[in-house]
Enzyme design. Structure first.
Site, mmCIF file in Angstrom:
data_model
loop_
_atom_site.group_PDB
_atom_site.id
_atom_site.type_symbol
_atom_site.label_atom_id
_atom_site.label_comp_id
_atom_site.label_asym_id
_atom_site.label_seq_id
_atom_site.Cartn_x
_atom_site.Cartn_y
_atom_site.Cartn_z
ATOM 1 N N CYS A 2 1.145 0.631 -13.195
ATOM 2 C CA CYS A 2 1.068 1.225 -14.536
ATOM 3 C C CYS A 2 -0.293 1.887 -14.668
ATOM 4 C CB CYS A 2 1.221 0.130 -15.592
ATOM 5 S SG CYS A 2 2.721 -0.812 -15.392
ATOM 6 N N ARG A 27 1.259 7.334 -12.386
ATOM 7 C CA ARG A 27 1.301 5.938 -11.933
ATOM 8 C C ARG A 27 2.541 5.222 -12.476
ATOM 9 N NH1 ARG A 27 -3.458 3.820 -10.136
ATOM 10 N NH2 ARG A 27 -2.835 1.746 -10.817
ATOM 11 N N TRP A 73 5.290 1.409 -15.467
ATOM 12 C CA TRP A 73 6.311 1.445 -14.394
ATOM 13 C C TRP A 73 6.893 0.047 -14.351
ATOM 14 C CZ3 TRP A 73 7.389 -0.796 -9.574
ATOM 15 C CH2 TRP A 73 8.368 -0.120 -8.827
ATOM 16 N N ASN A 99 -1.614 -4.195 -16.226
ATOM 17 C CA ASN A 99 -1.111 -3.556 -15.008
ATOM 18 C C ASN A 99 -1.157 -4.617 -13.925
ATOM 19 O OD1 ASN A 99 -0.430 -1.875 -12.861
ATOM 20 N ND2 ASN A 99 -2.540 -1.174 -12.571
ATOM 21 N N GLY A 100 -0.029 -4.941 -13.318
ATOM 22 C CA GLY A 100 -0.005 -5.967 -12.271
ATOM 23 C C GLY A 100 1.208 -6.856 -12.475
ATOM 24 N N GLU A 481 8.969 10.751 8.570
ATOM 25 C CA GLU A 481 8.239 11.277 7.414
ATOM 26 C C GLU A 481 9.018 12.394 6.730
ATOM 27 O OE1 GLU A 481 6.021 10.403 5.600
ATOM 28 O OE2 GLU A 481 5.334 12.203 4.557
ATOM 29 N N LYS A 485 10.183 12.290 2.814
ATOM 30 C CA LYS A 485 9.842 13.353 1.848
ATOM 31 C C LYS A 485 11.093 13.815 1.119
ATOM 32 C CE LYS A 485 6.360 13.065 1.283
ATOM 33 N NZ LYS A 485 5.873 11.921 1.998
ATOM 34 N N GLU A 488 12.891 10.987 -1.176
ATOM 35 C CA GLU A 488 12.164 10.436 -2.332
ATOM 36 C C GLU A 488 12.007 11.441 -3.468
ATOM 37 O OE1 GLU A 488 8.040 9.293 -2.019
ATOM 38 O OE2 GLU A 488 7.695 10.712 -0.414
ATOM 39 N N HIS A 504 22.930 6.261 20.834
ATOM 40 C CA HIS A 504 23.116 4.808 20.654
ATOM 41 C C HIS A 504 23.692 4.479 19.287
ATOM 42 C CE1 HIS A 504 21.021 4.029 24.423
ATOM 43 N NE2 HIS A 504 20.169 4.968 24.047
ATOM 44 N N LYS A 603 3.124 6.364 -7.954
ATOM 45 C CA LYS A 603 2.213 6.855 -6.921
ATOM 46 C C LYS A 603 1.579 5.718 -6.140
ATOM 47 C CE LYS A 603 -0.111 9.770 -4.512
ATOM 48 N NZ LYS A 603 0.619 10.525 -3.454
#
Ligand code: AGP
Length: 608
Positions: A2, A27, A73, A99-100, A481, A485, A488, A504, A603
């Protein structure tokens, strides 16, 4: 995850608080809230969704001496109005933002409920405000009640408390979630991220874990949970505000993709020792690179993909056995730390909870740790005690781009330095690598010129339901990667695999509707990649190839060919990342996604 912002100063404008959390919205943006001490009671406004463009009516014409704000968040409890911060006590004269994660919130909630405290939310955070009230009822001062509450909490917090009885004072505390205090003439400001402080002052103090502060317009008293007094040094913030503004781009992600020639330059500035064919990284004791018998890389997400590339670099260039660990797995497994194990933590934010916990676990087991971090003053940077800052400026877009390419540059510089110190790389080869590094920014600029062509490709493939990315060696982590990208920010399911794994199992996925991004810029494995493409083509797959300029081996097999400038294999993931970032960006933008704030993400993942 947050964003917390607070301000204390005489006759302050509530718009200050709105602007502050707007700079922290990356955030988390499920809901938001503001509390100020008005006349006879706290004035509070909360809402779900994105931060309002205009000042809520509650605050029109108001001024305040102390105020706190929060953008959320969700970790515990859905993004509802009741779960939005600030949380208040029953009397409504105390408000708190957090926040946490409070790990022991259930037992605390049960005890407080038995004592008659009524809860309005499902959050863990709300237990803190009622616990403060509980200690106040026991006759403690506000500061003591705050301290006792923090001592009762297990977990992580960045906390700020406002009281209507003490309008000139705010209490803040930090354990595991960042908190920075800005100092100005007649005011103090604090936030989860220095980017929100810069418009007010560049003089800051970072709170360490277990530290608190009582701040007012003209005062800042720091103290620890055990009442001892820490010595705090002010620091000067150096990055400029425009780095956190869009400058004409539609999204921060696009801006940050196009910043990469500059950020790669900034990341190498002062670190390439041209004549000696090596590098100098001031923040790392060179003896660590000489003594290391093994390297363990800890990271999450995109930073882990950079770490996978780093593994190949350390082993190929310096001959150091290197393993890469998902930080969350490492911290709970039984990691074997032998003497002279060097741990490298990679983190853009420097606040990723799992990576921070991994560093602590590694250090507890006797390892030396260095950090490859972007956020100066962040927890991972400080707890490693040494390492290399990326110097790419604040990365606002949730999808990491400029940080990733510079993480790979730093890993390459570390591998070169280790190789030269260990006598495995000659001066001549060192000069070749340094030349290649020095030319990177220009090659990145050339690669960015592919933007319009990649937008046309994006237009054709934006409605696909699935994507597959394949590559080998340095381009295997790049395949991971590229897939991350895309998924997300566009919400298209995408998977990255080693091309060697195709037969395989994953080849069963191939059909005419599946776009396959083939990363084939390395000569060493080009023949193998061509065989993979034949196998895919034979099953109707749609091929988007990324090749080295001048290579036409895949032209007749590919629907699309993206050619990037030739560069040493070890550096190909840096240039190769750019078209993948652009492809993901354009597809997501064309699908109308909120590219900078993709759903369900934030983020910095400062909780497990
Ligand atoms: C990358 O695009 C994602 N936003 C995410 O995977 C990120 O890389 C990960 O959470 C690690 O973050 P850090 O680098 O700040 O530790």
């Amino acid at each position: 995850m947050c964003g917390i912002f607070g301000f204390t100063g005489r006759n302050s404008d509530p718009q200050t608080l709105m602007d502050g959390i707007r700079r922290l919205e990356y955030r988390g943006y499920d809901s938001w809230g503001v509390a100020i001490n008005g006349s006879d009671q706290l004035e509070i406004h909360k809402a779900t969704g994105r931060i309002a463009e205009t000042l809520p009516e509650t605050f029109q014409g108001a001024s305040f001496r102390s105020g706190i704000a929060h953008t959320r968040w969700a970790t515990h409890g859905a993004p509802t109005l009741d779960n939005a911060h600030p949380h208040t006590n029953q009397a409504g004269d105390l408000a708190l933002v957090h926040n946490g994660i409070i790990e022991n919130y259930k037992s605390l909630r049960s005890k407080l409920t038995k004592l008659g405290f009524a809860f309005r939310s499902e959050t863990d955070s709300e237990v803190a405000i009622h616990l403060i009230q509980y200690f106040l009822d026991q006759g403690l001062s506000l500061k003591e009640a705050f301290l006792q509450t923090l001592n009762s909490i297990e977990g992580t917090y960045g906390l700020a408390l406002i009281s209507n009885h003490q309008p000139d004072r705010l209490l803040i505390g930090r354990l595991g979630s960042p908190m920075v205090i800005g100092q100005g003439e007649g005011f103090h400001v604090f936030a989860s991220d220095p980017a929100a402080i810069i418009p007010f002052t560049r003089r800051v103090v970072y709170l360490e874990d277990g530290e608190c502060a009582e701040v007012g317009p003209d005062q800042m008293n720091c103290f620890r949970l055990d009442h001892s007094i820490p010595v705090k040094q002010s620091q000067q913030l150096t990055f400029d505000l425009k780095a956190v503004e869009l400058n004409g781009f539609e999204f921060f992600m696009e801006k940050e993709i196009y910043e990469q020639p500059q950020t790669i330059t900034d990341c190498m500035r002062g670190r390439l020792c041209q004549g000696e064919g090596t590098v100098r990284l001031g923040g790392v004791d060179p003896s660590l690179l000489v003594q290391a018998k093994r390297i363990k890389i800890l990271a999450c997400g995109t930073s882990l993909h950079a770490g996978l590339i780093g593994k190949y670099m350390f082993e190929m260039l310096a001959g150091i056995p290197t393993e890469v660990n998902y930080a969350a797995e490492f911290r709970y497994a039984a990691p074997v730390i032998e003497p002279d194990t060097l741990v490298i933590a990679i983190s853009q934010s420097g606040e990723t909870a799992d990576t921070l916990a991994g560093v602590r676990e590694a250090q507890r087991r006797g390892a030396q740790a260095i950090g490859i971090v972007n956020a100066v003053g962040s927890s991972i940077a400080r707890e490693c005690g040494q390492g290399v800052f990326l110097h790419v400026g604040p990365e606002i877009g949730v999808a990491s781009t400029k940080a990733f390419t510079s993480q790979v540059v730093v890993l390459c510089m570390l591998a070169i330095q280790a190789s030269r110190l260990r006598g495995r790389m000659t001066l001549r080869d060192g000069l070749i690598y340094l030349d290649a590094l020095r030319n990177l920014p220009e090659l990145a600029r050339q690669t960015l010129e592919l933007g319009p062509a990649i937008a046309l490709i994006a237009e054709q493939y934006k409605d696909a339901d699935h994507f597959l990315y394949i590559g080998r060696l340095f381009e295997y982590p790049l395949a991971l990667e590229g897939a991350l990208k895309l998924k997300e920010i566009s919400y298209i399911h995408a998977e990255g695999i080693s091309a060697a794994e195709l037969k395989h199992g994953p080849i069963a996925l191939i059909d005419k509707d599946l776009p396959v991004v083939v990363l084939a810029t390395q000569d060493k494995v080009l023949d193998k990649m061509i065989s993979n493409v034949h196998e895919i083509k034979a099953r109707g797959g749609r091929i988007i190839s990324v090749v080295r300029e001048g290579c036409d081996a895949l032209d007749h097999l590919s629907e699309e060919v993206i050619s990037i400038p030739p560069v040493l294999d070890v550096l190909t993931p840096i240039l190769g990342a750019i078209p993948l970032q652009l492809l993901a960006y354009h597809i997501a933008a064309m699908r109308g996604c909120d590219v900078d704030r993709p759903r369900n993400l934030a983020k910095s993942v400062t909780v497990e």
